[in-house]
Motif scaffolding. Structure first.
Motif, PDB file in Angstrom:
ATOM      1  N   GLY A  16       0.823  -1.201   0.000  1.00 14.66           N
ATOM      2  CA  GLY A  16       0.000   0.000   0.000  1.00 14.66           C
ATOM      3  C   GLY A  16       0.856   1.250   0.000  1.00 14.66           C
ATOM      4  N   VAL A  17       0.429   2.241  -0.763  1.00 16.52           N
ATOM      5  CA  VAL A  17       1.150   3.512  -0.861  1.00 16.52           C
ATOM      6  C   VAL A  17       0.142   4.638  -0.681  1.00 16.52           C
ATOM      7  CG1 VAL A  17       2.536   4.984  -2.359  1.00 16.52           C
ATOM      8  CG2 VAL A  17       2.815   2.514  -2.463  1.00 16.52           C
ATOM      9  N   ARG A  18       0.530   5.661   0.086  1.00 15.71           N
ATOM     10  CA  ARG A  18      -0.389   6.790   0.317  1.00 15.71           C
ATOM     11  C   ARG A  18       0.400   8.065   0.557  1.00 15.71           C
ATOM     12  NH1 ARG A  18      -4.996   7.081   4.988  1.00 15.71           N
ATOM     13  NH2 ARG A  18      -5.916   9.003   4.266  1.00 15.71           N
ATOM     14  N   TRP A  19      -0.076   9.157  -0.021  1.00 16.18           N
ATOM     15  CA  TRP A  19       0.503  10.477   0.209  1.00 16.18           C
ATOM     16  C   TRP A  19      -0.168  11.117   1.408  1.00 16.18           C
ATOM     17  CZ3 TRP A  19       4.719  12.289  -2.111  1.00 16.18           C
ATOM     18  CH2 TRP A  19       5.088  11.748  -3.340  1.00 16.18           C
ATOM     19  N   SER A  20       0.572  11.919   2.149  1.00 13.94           N
ATOM     20  CA  SER A  20      -0.014  12.702   3.234  1.00 13.94           C
ATOM     21  C   SER A  20      -0.903  13.777   2.616  1.00 13.94           C
ATOM     22  CB  SER A  20       1.086  13.354   4.068  1.00 13.94           C
ATOM     23  OG  SER A  20       1.771  14.328   3.305  1.00 13.94           O
ATOM     24  N   PRO A  21      -1.829  14.346   3.382  1.00 13.78           N
ATOM     25  CA  PRO A  21      -2.681  15.405   2.850  1.00 13.78           C
ATOM     26  C   PRO A  21      -1.883  16.596   2.298  1.00 13.78           C
ATOM     27  CG  PRO A  21      -3.591  14.597   4.895  1.00 13.78           C
ATOM     28  CD  PRO A  21      -2.234  13.958   4.745  1.00 13.78           C
ATOM     29  N   SER A  22      -0.721  16.877   2.868  1.00 16.14           N
ATOM     30  CA  SER A  22       0.093  17.993   2.384  1.00 16.14           C
ATOM     31  C   SER A  22       0.828  17.653   1.091  1.00 16.14           C
ATOM     32  CB  SER A  22       1.124  18.394   3.449  1.00 16.14           C
ATOM     33  OG  SER A  22       2.100  17.369   3.596  1.00 16.14           O
ATOM     34  N   LYS A  24       3.634  16.100   0.998  1.00 20.78           N
ATOM     35  CA  LYS A  24       5.078  16.176   1.244  1.00 20.78           C
ATOM     36  C   LYS A  24       5.672  14.880   1.782  1.00 20.78           C
ATOM     37  CE  LYS A  24       5.043  21.105   1.911  1.00 20.78           C
ATOM     38  NZ  LYS A  24       5.503  22.234   2.688  1.00 20.78           N
ATOM     39  N   THR A  25       4.830  13.977   2.276  1.00 21.67           N
ATOM     40  CA  THR A  25       5.306  12.720   2.833  1.00 21.67           C
ATOM     41  C   THR A  25       4.590  11.565   2.150  1.00 21.67           C
ATOM     42  OG1 THR A  25       5.704  13.747   4.980  1.00 21.67           O
ATOM     43  CG2 THR A  25       5.568  11.356   4.949  1.00 21.67           C
ATOM     44  N   LEU A  26       5.374  10.562   1.797  1.00 19.57           N
ATOM     45  CA  LEU A  26       4.850   9.351   1.189  1.00 19.57           C
ATOM     46  C   LEU A  26       4.983   8.229   2.207  1.00 19.57           C
ATOM     47  CD1 LEU A  26       3.961   7.877  -1.482  1.00 19.57           C
ATOM     48  CD2 LEU A  26       6.393   7.386  -1.788  1.00 19.57           C
ATOM     49  N   ALA A  27       3.930   7.452   2.388  1.00 18.87           N
ATOM     50  CA  ALA A  27       3.984   6.292   3.284  1.00 18.87           C
ATOM     51  C   ALA A  27       3.716   5.052   2.450  1.00 18.87           C
ATOM     52  CB  ALA A  27       2.936   6.412   4.384  1.00 18.87           C
ATOM     53  N   TYR A  28       4.449   3.990   2.760  1.00 18.51           N
ATOM     54  CA  TYR A  28       4.154   2.728   2.086  1.00 18.51           C
ATOM     55  C   TYR A  28       4.373   1.564   3.041  1.00 18.51           C
ATOM     56  CZ  TYR A  28       9.205   2.243   1.110  1.00 18.51           C
ATOM     57  OH  TYR A  28      10.564   2.148   1.204  1.00 18.51           O
ATOM     58  N   ALA A  29       3.596   0.512   2.802  1.00 19.87           N
ATOM     59  CA  ALA A  29       3.653  -0.682   3.636  1.00 19.87           C
ATOM     60  C   ALA A  29       4.561  -1.700   2.972  1.00 19.87           C
ATOM     61  CB  ALA A  29       2.260  -1.265   3.801  1.00 19.87           C
ATOM     62  N   GLY A  30       5.406  -2.307   3.776  1.00 22.69           N
ATOM     63  CA  GLY A  30       6.288  -3.342   3.270  1.00 22.69           C
ATOM     64  C   GLY A  30       5.849  -4.719   3.715  1.00 22.69           C
ATOM     65  N   HIS A  31       6.178  -5.724   2.936  1.00 31.41           N
ATOM     66  CA  HIS A  31       5.838  -7.097   3.252  1.00 31.41           C
ATOM     67  C   HIS A  31       6.473  -7.533   4.580  1.00 31.41           C
ATOM     68  CE1 HIS A  31       5.528 -11.368   3.304  1.00 31.41           C
ATOM     69  NE2 HIS A  31       5.104 -11.480   2.074  1.00 31.41           N
ATOM     70  N   SER A  32       7.522  -6.886   4.989  1.00 33.22           N
ATOM     71  CA  SER A  32       8.237  -7.246   6.215  1.00 33.22           C
ATOM     72  C   SER A  32       7.603  -6.664   7.479  1.00 33.22           C
ATOM     73  CB  SER A  32       9.680  -6.750   6.112  1.00 33.22           C
ATOM     74  OG  SER A  32       9.693  -5.346   5.952  1.00 33.22           O
ATOM     75  N   SER A  33       6.337  -6.284   7.414  1.00 29.80           N
ATOM     76  CA  SER A  33       5.612  -5.665   8.538  1.00 29.80           C
ATOM     77  C   SER A  33       6.211  -4.342   8.960  1.00 29.80           C
ATOM     78  CB  SER A  33       5.543  -6.602   9.748  1.00 29.80           C
ATOM     79  OG  SER A  33       4.589  -7.596   9.521  1.00 29.80           O
ATOM     80  N   TYR A  36       6.902   2.582   6.053  1.00 36.60           N
ATOM     81  CA  TYR A  36       7.966   3.541   5.767  1.00 36.60           C
ATOM     82  C   TYR A  36       7.354   4.906   5.482  1.00 36.60           C
ATOM     83  CZ  TYR A  36      10.741  -0.657   5.172  1.00 36.60           C
ATOM     84  OH  TYR A  36      11.365  -1.857   5.379  1.00 36.60           O
ATOM     85  N   PHE A  37       7.975   5.943   5.998  1.00 33.98           N
ATOM     86  CA  PHE A  37       7.558   7.316   5.768  1.00 33.98           C
ATOM     87  C   PHE A  37       8.720   8.034   5.088  1.00 33.98           C
ATOM     88  CE2 PHE A  37       5.275   5.760   9.442  1.00 33.98           C
ATOM     89  CZ  PHE A  37       3.967   6.113   9.151  1.00 33.98           C
ATOM     90  N   VAL A  38       8.479   8.561   3.902  1.00 36.62           N
ATOM     91  CA  VAL A  38       9.535   9.207   3.127  1.00 36.62           C
ATOM     92  C   VAL A  38       9.221  10.698   3.012  1.00 36.62           C
ATOM     93  CG1 VAL A  38      10.801   9.206   0.955  1.00 36.62           C
ATOM     94  CG2 VAL A  38       9.767   7.087   1.784  1.00 36.62           C
ATOM     95  N   ASP A  39      10.125  11.529   3.513  1.00 35.63           N
ATOM     96  CA  ASP A  39       9.994  12.980   3.401  1.00 35.63           C
ATOM     97  C   ASP A  39      10.899  13.477   2.283  1.00 35.63           C
ATOM     98  OD1 ASP A  39       8.186  13.464   5.566  1.00 35.63           O
ATOM     99  OD2 ASP A  39       9.844  13.077   6.938  1.00 35.63           O
ATOM    100  N   ASP A  40      10.525  14.562   1.653  1.00 33.24           N
ATOM    101  CA  ASP A  40      11.320  15.208   0.603  1.00 33.24           C
ATOM    102  C   ASP A  40      11.594  14.247  -0.551  1.00 33.24           C
ATOM    103  OD1 ASP A  40      12.654  17.220  -0.708  1.00 33.24           O
ATOM    104  OD2 ASP A  40      14.520  16.950   0.395  1.00 33.24           O
TER     105      ASP A  40
END
Length: 65
Positions: A16-22, A24-33, A36-40
């Motif tokens: 699963g992948v989702r952008w924050s409302p702003s 500016k941050t991308l979150a994704y789910a990994g198979h390894s439980s 991840y939150f990626v800024d910039d």
């Protein structure tokens, strides 16, 4: 559709992948439980992660920004 970035930041499959409302941050789910939150994303990406117990983690809809 245009590719914004290619991220090779974790050694796991991304589900699963989702952008924050702003947008500016991308979150994704990994198979390894891990979630991840990626800024910039467009510049120099900074990654933070959170380990969870249950396998596999398939979406990020239950997490709020």
């Amino acid at each position: 559709m245009q590719q914004i970035a290619q991220l090779d930041l974790s050694p796991t499959w991304a589900f699963g992948v989702r952008w924050s409302p702003s947008g500016k941050t991308l979150a994704y789910a990994g198979h390894s439980s891990m979630i991840y939150f990626v800024d910039d994303v467009e510049g120099s990406p900074a990654v933070q992660n959170l380990a969870l117990r249950d396998l596999p983690l398939r979406d990020v809809d239950s997490f709020c920004f």
